[in-house]
Design a protein around this motif. Structure first.
Motif, PDB file in Angstrom:
ATOM      1  N   UNK A 211       0.840  -1.194   0.000  1.00  0.00           N
ATOM      2  CA  UNK A 211       0.000   0.000   0.000  1.00  0.00           C
ATOM      3  C   UNK A 211       0.877   1.248   0.000  1.00  0.00           C
ATOM      4  N   UNK A 212       0.498   2.238  -0.818  1.00  0.00           N
ATOM      5  CA  UNK A 212       1.170   3.539  -0.796  1.00  0.00           C
ATOM      6  C   UNK A 212       0.120   4.607  -0.523  1.00  0.00           C
ATOM      7  N   UNK A 213       0.577   5.715   0.100  1.00  0.00           N
ATOM      8  CA  UNK A 213      -0.350   6.793   0.408  1.00  0.00           C
ATOM      9  C   UNK A 213      -0.370   7.821  -0.717  1.00  0.00           C
ATOM     10  N   UNK A 214      -1.080   8.931  -0.504  1.00  0.00           N
ATOM     11  CA  UNK A 214      -1.255   9.928  -1.552  1.00  0.00           C
ATOM     12  C   UNK A 214       0.040  10.615  -1.950  1.00  0.00           C
ATOM     13  N   UNK A 215       1.075  10.520  -1.090  1.00  0.00           N
ATOM     14  CA  UNK A 215       2.381  11.077  -1.430  1.00  0.00           C
ATOM     15  C   UNK A 215       3.278  10.061  -2.118  1.00  0.00           C
ATOM     16  N   UNK A 216       2.802   8.843  -2.261  1.00  0.00           N
ATOM     17  CA  UNK A 216       3.594   7.799  -2.896  1.00  0.00           C
ATOM     18  C   UNK A 216       4.472   7.030  -1.936  1.00  0.00           C
ATOM     19  N   UNK A 217       4.362   7.313  -0.640  1.00  0.00           N
ATOM     20  CA  UNK A 217       5.181   6.613   0.351  1.00  0.00           C
ATOM     21  C   UNK A 217       4.563   5.255   0.671  1.00  0.00           C
ATOM     22  N   UNK A 218       5.399   4.246   0.800  1.00  0.00           N
ATOM     23  CA  UNK A 218       4.921   2.919   1.171  1.00  0.00           C
ATOM     24  C   UNK A 218       4.499   2.919   2.634  1.00  0.00           C
ATOM     25  N   UNK A 219       3.264   2.539   2.904  1.00  0.00           N
ATOM     26  CA  UNK A 219       2.741   2.590   4.263  1.00  0.00           C
ATOM     27  C   UNK A 219       2.390   1.219   4.823  1.00  0.00           C
ATOM     28  N   UNK A 220       2.325   0.209   3.976  1.00  0.00           N
ATOM     29  CA  UNK A 220       1.962  -1.122   4.473  1.00  0.00           C
ATOM     30  C   UNK A 220       2.397  -2.176   3.462  1.00  0.00           C
ATOM     31  N   UNK A 221       2.923  -3.268   3.957  1.00  0.00           N
ATOM     32  CA  UNK A 221       3.218  -4.429   3.119  1.00  0.00           C
ATOM     33  C   UNK A 221       2.614  -5.668   3.771  1.00  0.00           C
ATOM     34  N   UNK A 222       1.900  -6.430   2.999  1.00  0.00           N
ATOM     35  CA  UNK A 222       1.341  -7.700   3.458  1.00  0.00           C
ATOM     36  C   UNK A 222       2.060  -8.803   2.691  1.00  0.00           C
ATOM     37  N   UNK A 223       2.671  -9.718   3.412  1.00  0.00           N
ATOM     38  CA  UNK A 223       3.447 -10.777   2.770  1.00  0.00           C
ATOM     39  C   UNK A 223       3.246 -12.062   3.552  1.00  0.00           C
ATOM     40  N   UNK A 224       2.924 -13.132   2.845  1.00  0.00           N
ATOM     41  CA  UNK A 224       2.723 -14.394   3.540  1.00  0.00           C
ATOM     42  C   UNK A 224       2.376 -15.516   2.586  1.00  0.00           C
ATOM     43  N   UNK A 225       1.934 -16.620   3.138  1.00  0.00           N
ATOM     44  CA  UNK A 225       1.552 -17.786   2.345  1.00  0.00           C
ATOM     45  C   UNK A 225       0.215 -18.304   2.848  1.00  0.00           C
ATOM     46  N   UNK A 226      -0.507 -18.991   1.949  1.00  0.00           N
ATOM     47  CA  UNK A 226      -1.765 -19.629   2.319  1.00  0.00           C
ATOM     48  C   UNK A 226      -1.979 -20.791   1.368  1.00  0.00           C
ATOM     49  N   UNK A 227      -2.370 -21.949   1.884  1.00  0.00           N
ATOM     50  CA  UNK A 227      -2.556 -23.119   1.009  1.00  0.00           C
ATOM     51  C   UNK A 227      -3.571 -22.845  -0.097  1.00  0.00           C
ATOM     52  N   UNK A 228      -3.185 -23.193  -1.320  1.00  0.00           N
ATOM     53  CA  UNK A 228      -4.099 -23.039  -2.447  1.00  0.00           C
ATOM     54  C   UNK A 228      -4.174 -21.641  -3.013  1.00  0.00           C
ATOM     55  N   UNK A 229      -3.231 -20.760  -2.645  1.00  0.00           N
ATOM     56  CA  UNK A 229      -3.264 -19.398  -3.180  1.00  0.00           C
ATOM     57  C   UNK A 229      -1.856 -18.812  -3.168  1.00  0.00           C
TER      58      UNK A 229
END
Length: 350
Positions: free
Chosen positions: A303-321
Motif C-alpha cells: 500500500x502507498x499513500x497519496x504522497x507515494x510513500x509505502x505505508x503497508x506491506x502484506x506478505x505471507x503464504x496460504x494453502x491453495x493461493x
C-alpha cells in the motif's frame, strides 16, 4: 496472466538494460488468519469494491463478471464480456468499465441490483487508438470530469503471450486518454508494461504501475505541476500488477491509500537477461512456457499513500493461493485474486 498455445509466439526484439539488484525481503510466513473462497469461471486478474460499497466485483477467465458478497463468498454473474476481461472500474454514471484483453475498453450498463437475475448490457467503448487495436487493454481510471485514462500493456504482444513483453526489456505499451467528448489520445507510447492505474486522492495526478521496471510512476495532470513525472516506488521487490483506487480508510493508521499486488517476486535470471546479448532472451522465448522462470508461491501486496510513500506491506503464504494480481480493501479486510488460482483470498489488515 496466463499462457496460451493457440497462436504462435510473436518474434522477440530484445533490448539490453541493466537493472539494480532486487532488495531483500523477509521470508514469507503463513497468514495467521485468512479465508479462501472459490471462484467459478477460472482465475481472476482484478478485484474491486462495487459502487454500493458492500460487494466486490471480480472478472474471471471465462469472460464473466461476478458480484460477490464478501461475508459469505456467495456470488452472482452480472455480465459476460465475450472476451478476456482484466481491469474493472465502477464509474460515476453507474456503469462498469471493463478492460478486455481481446475487445478493448468496454462499458457495462443496466447492471442488475443484488437479487436481480438479469445481466448487464456490454458495449465496446474503445477498440483502437491511432489505428492500433486496443488489445491487451489492462486498466482504467476516471478523472473527476469523466476523462478516462487507460493502460495498454503491449501493442506487440497479446495477453496470452505477456512473457514476451517481459523478456524483451523494451517498452511496447501505451497510456491513453479518452476525453468526455469521446476523443481518444495516445498520451505516451513505448511504455514499459503499463498496468494498474489510479487517480490520486487529491485529483492532481495519476499513479501508474510499470510492471517490468518494478516501479510506480506518478504523472501530474492538473495544477502547477502538470506534465511532470516522477517515480515514488522504484526497484520494487516484485512485479507490481493491478492498482486499486485510492480510498479513505478512516480509523486506520494510514488514511488514504492504494494497494498494488505483486504477480510474482523479482527473478534474478530475468533481470540478468536484460544485461546479456539479445540472442539469449530470444532462445529463452523459444522454450515452452513451463521451462521459463516460475513465480515463487507467496503472496505480497503493498500500500502507498497519496504522497507515494509505502505505508503497508502484506506478505505471507496460504494453502491453495499465491501470486496475487489484484487487491481491494473493504472493512478492514484485504481481498486478493490470483492469475494461478480460481479463488478469492480474504486477509484481515487491521
Amino acid at each position: 496472466m496466463s499462457s496460451a498455445t493457440e497462436q504462435p509466439k510473436p518474434p522477440l526484439r530484445p533490448a539490453r538494460r541493466s537493472l539494480p539488484t532486487a532488495p531483500r525481503v523477509p521470508a514469507a510466513a503463513p497468514f495467521p488468519e485468512a479465508r479462501l473462497f472459490p471462484l467459478v469461471g477460472g482465475p481472476a486478474e482484478d478485484v474491486v469494491v462495487d459502487a454500493d460499497g458492500r460487494h466486490l466485483l471480480v472478472e474471471v477467465e471465462d469472460g464473466g463478471i461476478l458480484r460477490i458478497d464478501p461475508a459469505t463468498g456467495a456470488f452472482r454473474r452480472i455480465a459476460h464480456t465475450g472476451g478476456r476481461p482484466l481491469g474493472l472500474l465502477p464509474v460515476r454514471d453507474g456503469s462498469l468499465l471493463v478492460c478486455d484483453a481481446d475487445r478493448g475498453l468496454l462499458r457495462v450498463t443496466d447492471l442488475p441490483s443484488p437479487g436481480d437475475a438479469s445481466t448487464g448490457t456490454v458495449n465496446v467503448l474503445i477498440d483502437e487508438a491511432d489505428g492500433v487495436p486496443l488489445r491487451f487493454c489492462s486498466n482504467v481510471t476516471e478523472d473527476t470530469d469523466g476523462t478516462l485514462w487507460i493502460t495498454q500493456s503491449s501493442t506487440r504482444f497479446s495477453f496470452p503471450h505477456y512473457m514476451g513483453a517481459v523478456l524483451e526489456h523494451r517498452g511496447s505499451g501505451r497510456l491513453l486518454r479518452r476525453d468526455p467528448d469521446g476523443t481518444v489520445t495516445v498520451v505516451a507510447d513505448e511504455v514499459d508494461f503499463p498496468n494498474g492505474i489510479a487517480l490520486a486522492s487529491d485529483g492532481q495526478s495519476l499513479f501508474m504501475v510499470e510492471t517490468t521496471t518494478y516501479s510506480v510512476v506518478r504523472r501530474w495532470i492538473h495544477g502547477p505541476r502538470t506534465g511532470e513525472v516522477d517515480r515514488p516506488v522504484t526497484n520494487h521487490a516484485g512485479f507490481p500488477d493491478n492498482l486499486s483506487e485510492f480510498r479513505d480508510y478512516s480509523g486506520t493508521d494510514t488514511g488514504t491509500r492504494t494497494w498494488f499486488a505483486d504477480v510474482q517476486q523479482r527473478s534474478a535470471p530475468l533481470d540478468l537477461l536484460g544485461r546479456l546479448p539479445g540472442v539469449i532472451a530470444t532462445a529463452a522465448w523459444a522454450l515452452p512456457d513451463a521451462l521459463l522462470p516460475q513465480p515463487a508461491g507467496v503472496v505480497q501486496v503493498t500500500a502507498v499513500d497519496a504522497d507515494g510513500a509505502t505505508v503497508r506491506t502484506v506478505r505471507g503464504t496460504w494453502p491453495g493461493f499465491s501470486n496475487a494480481t489484484g487487491a481491494a480493501e473493504l472493512d478492514g479486510v484485504l481481498y486478493l485474486v490470483s492469475k494461478d488460482h480460481a479463488a478469492l483470498l480474504a486477509v484481515p489488515v487491521r
